[in-house]
Design a protein around this motif. Sequence first.
Motif, PDB file in Angstrom:
ATOM      1  N   THR A 179      -4.971 -51.148 -32.614  1.00 52.39           N
ATOM      2  CA  THR A 179      -4.317 -52.458 -33.458  1.00 52.39           C
ATOM      3  C   THR A 179      -2.871 -52.609 -33.179  1.00 52.39           C
ATOM      4  OG1 THR A 179      -4.158 -54.514 -34.757  1.00 52.39           O
ATOM      5  CG2 THR A 179      -4.741 -51.736 -35.290  1.00 52.39           C
ATOM      6  N   SER A 227     -16.633 -63.453 -32.663  1.00 55.93           N
ATOM      7  CA  SER A 227     -17.021 -64.864 -32.461  1.00 55.93           C
ATOM      8  C   SER A 227     -15.706 -65.626 -33.249  1.00 55.93           C
ATOM      9  CB  SER A 227     -17.690 -64.563 -34.582  1.00 55.93           C
ATOM     10  OG  SER A 227     -17.941 -63.479 -34.632  1.00 55.93           O
ATOM     11  N   GLY A 263     -11.240 -54.656 -30.186  1.00 52.28           N
ATOM     12  CA  GLY A 263     -10.035 -53.856 -30.628  1.00 52.28           C
ATOM     13  C   GLY A 263     -10.669 -53.467 -32.076  1.00 52.28           C
TER      14      GLY A 263
END
Length: 159
Positions: free
Chosen positions: A120, A10, A89
């Motif tokens: 991450t 997004s 991720g």
Amino acid sequence: MKRIALFPGSFDPFTKGHEDIVLRGLRLFDEVVIGIGNNATKKRYFTLDVMQELIERTFAREKNVRVVVYDDLTAHIAREIGATFLLRGLRNTTDFEYENGIAQVNRYIYSEIETVFLITSPHLAPISSSIIRDLHRYGQSVDDFLPYSLRELDKLNQS
Ligand code: ADP
């Protein structure tokens, strides 16, 4: 054959955590296509065009990165652009539970697609778009978490 990865999300907003995934992805793939999912039923906090522009500026010097906006299933757009990898991720086990389901569905739809997960970088683990939206909504500075200037973002957002 060119190894193309689609990095879907997004990106509301795109953060330093996302930037890190793209830059690390570039070591694995010939091209990383950042796909901003534009779900018409979900209202965004940051305008789509503005975010696209800022992501493009962030990677202006990376010739193997481009940005697309799509309103479709991720697997469909991946096939359309010739991507055989999805890049995602992982920050924690909550991400894993969610990602596991999506990855299975994507491979059901498009059997050649493999989802590649990058863990991450520890210093970026706490960064999430939703936290940044909350901070920004109440006037807290979020510059440290974004790979572009927020002033630029606000300027574009208002125009
Ligand atoms: P979505 O709405 O599809 O979850 P997001 O824009 O929130 O999209 O995130 C896109 C991808 O980036 C997801 O795989 C998410 O786990 C990953 N991501 C988000 N923030 C970070 C971070 N700080 N470090 C690593 N990966 C991250």
